[in-house]
Design a protein around this motif. Structure first.
Motif: not given
Length: 830
Positions: A789-815
């Motif tokens: 399924r697609a992510p729900f809105d709250d899931e999308k916000q939490i995940a993208l906020d985490h990715v945007n806060k990290r300098d190492d994007k690959r590591k952030a996406w691995e999280d």
């Protein structure tokens, strides 16, 4: 000053300490509420004839009401006897004779009256106690000969009885001769140790087992006083017992039910209620007293097992309570599965959950039917489809995939115990291929079982012959065959008659006799076998002779259809061929029910009978009508496995949501909502591989081999072992562990299997990043790959906020990938 007390004084002194038993209400208002306004008051039996001083009769009083319901009124009615002195009406409406004559028992309930004529005779005639019928039964009621007490193989404190009295001759010697008869004394019977300890008059590790004035206490005392006599060889055998009522549906406020038991001995019928052992299949729902009074603690249904000597009868009793605000939602029914499930739910005032969402269904259907998650493309295609029949079409397509055959071959290979430890590597591969081929072709299940049971020849050339390499002893084969194809666990009957079921030692060894002539020998070797060469195949063949004897009696056993009787096998005929025909025939009620229950368990997460391979009267199904209908439909359609799977999966019941509502949140029995359960070891490993797009490498197997396609569990993969992959040592679904544990948590949190796949530069994440996709697009692809399924809105916000806060994007996406793997939505079937 020390005061001595006589044995008789001790007997009466313990009466005050006798445990209180649950009973119907004594308050007048509560009794009136239970009685209500019956249209008729019925008493069973309608007439009573008592013969001799030891005779008795348990009365059962029922009220019939205008709405068609019935209530047990035994404990709340008013009674009197006219004239007095002929009979005594004891607590619980237990009728005992006092003198010859006739009398009438008058039962009154809210103005409704019933009169029961009673005739008493033979009070001046001897009425000796029967050791086998009365004393053994008394010890059964007291639990003296139970497995936890003196019925254990080694006995307790030097006193050993046969388990539940199955060997009364040995028990008679133990009581009258062992230790110079110190436990029994005919000259001073009231001081006999067996009585004094039983009634709690002297210290006893087991405590008081029965009251001094109870029927067991009376029988023990009388037998001792009569001189410890054994029964004559002409003693009539017990033929059967009958229980009143045979079944009962109760509704609040009537939550009690008195049971009455009569035994048939030759031409004589007598009441044995208070010499019967009663037990409840679920004490959390209802308990039963030693006198046969059932009391419900909450709404539900139970089987009350009534055991007198070696005869057992199970009585099904259901108790319902009104639920405030409950209105039956009248959900649509897809097929007969829904009809029977919803009828039961409606009866129990349980509302089913709503239909599952499409993304939930597609994931569930793939996992349950073929053992893997849908791919991203498969999930998107299904979710975008507007066809109202898309669920049915998906199910039709899934059962015809190669993965269906792989997955169901895995399930049966588990319980058939196909493992290189017993049948060599070549044997396990051969067994897997044979099973997969049959499931791919949709060979009728009866033909598969017949092929297994009658298999002969080289175990490499004829894979089902490995069944006789895994278990070689006739008794082991009897146990395995009964458990796998009949759903019956017979192991207890090997040493003694089954304590909770009707199976006897004769049944056990009669079942073993089917396999008495099955033999194996090593595969012939041409020339000299080189030293160190691994074991080869074996050859299964039928010998000309071979028998099984019952160890207690020494009797040579004829092959026996369990639950039916001895079979007649012609000289020279392979016994197994005769067994195979009966085993899978319409005359055998066990086979179809056993198979459909096993398939239901795999698709629904819980069996209609649970555990799935433990059919017995004291472990009733949660829905008899559903089980019967599935079994009949299975047989009608010539044991078509794929059709059975489709029938279950196309039902609305299968497609319900896992989200409970206010009226079914406590239901874990009647399938009012989908059962959530951890993915199996193989499913979970394959799911992680599919999500990360990094296949697992298994030593000695081609690249890309899925865990669900492994030939056995001897690849020794730590992730699979941690998540309960069975060793295939037991013919039982229970060997596959599904409970969570620390090893599983460690594997998921920081285990090499998960971490290596999450960090692999060429995994799904790496390809998405290399494609320069937008963050929200990457997240959507990851969600479809993991959760369909697609992510729900709250899931999308939490995940993208985490990715945007990290300098190492690959590591952030691995999280994010790691977090998705560790969600309950990913780990569980729901």
């Amino acid at each position: 000053m020390r005061v001595s007390r006589s044995p008789a004084a001790l007997v009466f002194a313990v009466l005050a300490a006798a445990p209180a038993l649950a009973a119907p209400p004594t308050d007048a208002g509560e009794r009136k509420a239970v009685i209500g306004q019956p249209t008729v008051v019925e008493v069973v039996p309608a007439t009573v004839t008592l013969s001799g001083v030891r005779d008795a009769r348990q009365l059962v009083v029922s009220g019939k009401y205008a709405d068609g319901t019935a209530r047990d009124l035994t404990g709340v009615v008013e009674t009197k006897v006219e004239p007095a002195g002929v009979v005594e009406l004891q607590d619980g409406l237990y009728l005992r004779p006092k003198k010859d004559g006739t009398a009438t028992v008058i039962v009154t309930a809210n103005g409704k009256e019933s009169r029961i004529p009673v005739t008493v005779s033979g009070m001046d005639k001897p009425a000796p106690v029967s050791f086998r019928h009365d004393v053994i039964a008394s010890m059964n009621v007291g639990g003296c000969n139970a497995g936890a007490c003196h019925g254990t193989p080694s006995g307790k404190n030097g006193f050993k009885l046969s388990l539940r009295g199955f060997d009364p001759a040995a028990d008679f010697l133990q009581l009258t001769r062992d230790q110079f008869g110190r436990r029994t004394g005919k000259h001073n019977p009231e001081a006999s140790l067996v009585l004094m300890k039983g009634i709690g008059a002297v210290p006893h590790e087991g405590g008081q087992r029965f009251g001094a004035t109870s029927v067991p206490g009376e029988m023990m005392t009388a037998w001792l006083a009569e001189g410890l006599k054994d029964d004559a060889p002409t003693l009539p055998a017990l033929k059967k017992i009958d229980v009143t009522p045979a079944a009962r549906l109760l509704k609040a406020p009537s939550k009690w039910q008195q049971l009455a038991v009569v035994g048939t001995f030759g031409d004589v019928v007598r009441d044995v209620t208070r010499l019967t052992v009663f037990s409840s299949s679920d004490p959390s729902i209802a308990d039963v007293t030693p006198t046969g009074m059932v009391e419900f603690k909450r709404a539900g249904e139970v089987a009350i097992l009534c055991r007198y000597l070696e005869e057992l009868v199970a009585v099904r009793i259901t108790y319902l309570e009104p639920r405030e605000g409950f209105v039956w939602p009248n959900p649509p029914e897809t097929n007969f599965v829904d009809t029977h499930v919803f009828n039961k739910l409606k009866q129990m005032s349980i509302a089913p959950s709503g239909l599952s969402e499409d993304y939930e269904f597609v994931r569930r259907a793939y996992l349950d039917c073929i053992g893997r998650m849908p791919t991203t493309d498969e999930a998107k295609k299904f979710l975008a489809d507007k066809d109202t029949k898309k669920r049915e079409k998906l199910i039709d397509a899934l059962v015809d995939t190669p993965e269906f055959a792989d997955f169901w071959a895995l399930k049966w290979a588990d319980v058939l115990r196909s493992s290189r430890k017993t049948i060599q590597v070549k044997g396990s591969y051969g067994m897997q291929a044979w099973l997969r081929n049959h499931f791919q072709k949709n060979t009728p299940m009866d033909k598969i079982v017949q092929e297994i049971v009658t298999a002969n020849g080289n175990t490499y050339n004829n894979p089902p012959a490995n069944y006789y390499r895994i278990a070689k002893d006739p008794t082991a084969l009897a146990e395995t065959t009964a458990q796998l194809f009949l759903g019956v666990r017979m192991q207890c009957a090997k040493c003694h008659n089954h304590p909770f079921e009707r199976w006897s030692q004769d049944d056990y060894y009669g079942m073993a006799a089917w396999f008495a002539r099955v033999k194996t020998k090593p595969e012939p070797t041409i020339g000299t076998k080189p030293p160190g060469q691994p074991a080869t195949a074996e050859v299964v063949y039928t010998a000309r002779d071979g028998e099984v004897s019952q160890p207690r009696t020494g009797k040579v056993m004829k092959p026996r259809y369990i639950g039916v009787g001895d079979a007649d096998v012609k000289p020279g005929e392979d016994r197994r061929a005769v067994l195979a025909v009966w085993l899978t025939s319409g005359d055998n009620a066990f086979f179809g029910k056993s198979v459909v229950n096993r398939v239901w368990f795999h698709l629904m997460g819980k069996g209609i009978v649970d555990p799935v391979d433990d059919f017995r009267d004291s472990n009733p199904s949660c829905n008899d009508e559903l089980l019967d209908a599935l079994a009949k439909d299975f047989a009608k359609n010539k044991f078509d496995m794929k059709l059975l799977v489709k029938t279950i999966m196309k039902s609305r019941t299968y497609q319900l949501s896992a989200q409970p509502n206010d009226f079914n949140k406590d239901d874990n029995k009647y399938f009012s909502h989908t059962v959530t359960k951890l993915l199996t070891a193989e499913q979970l490993l394959d799911a992680i591989c599919d999500f990360t797009a990094v296949p697992e490498k298994f030593a000695g197997l081609p690249a890309g081999t899925r865990a669900t396609a492994l030939p056995d569990g001897e690849v020794n993969h730590p992730f699979l072992k941690a998540f309960g992959q069975p060793a295939r040592e037991l013919a039982c679904e229970c060997e596959r562990e599904s409970d969570g544990n620390l090893a599983q948590a460690l594997q998921l949190i920081n285990g090499p299997t998960v971490n290596e796949k999450v960090r692999n530069p060429n995994n799904r994440l790496g390809k998405l990043l290399a494609a320069k996709m937008k963050d929200d697009e990457i997240l959507t692809e990851l969600y479809y790959a993991a959760l369909n399924r697609a992510p729900f809105d709250d899931e999308k916000q939490i995940a993208l906020d985490h990715v945007n806060k990290r300098d190492d994007k690959r590591k952030a996406w691995e999280d994010v990938v790691w977090a998705l793997i560790n969600t309950r939505e990913f780990l569980f079937r729901h």
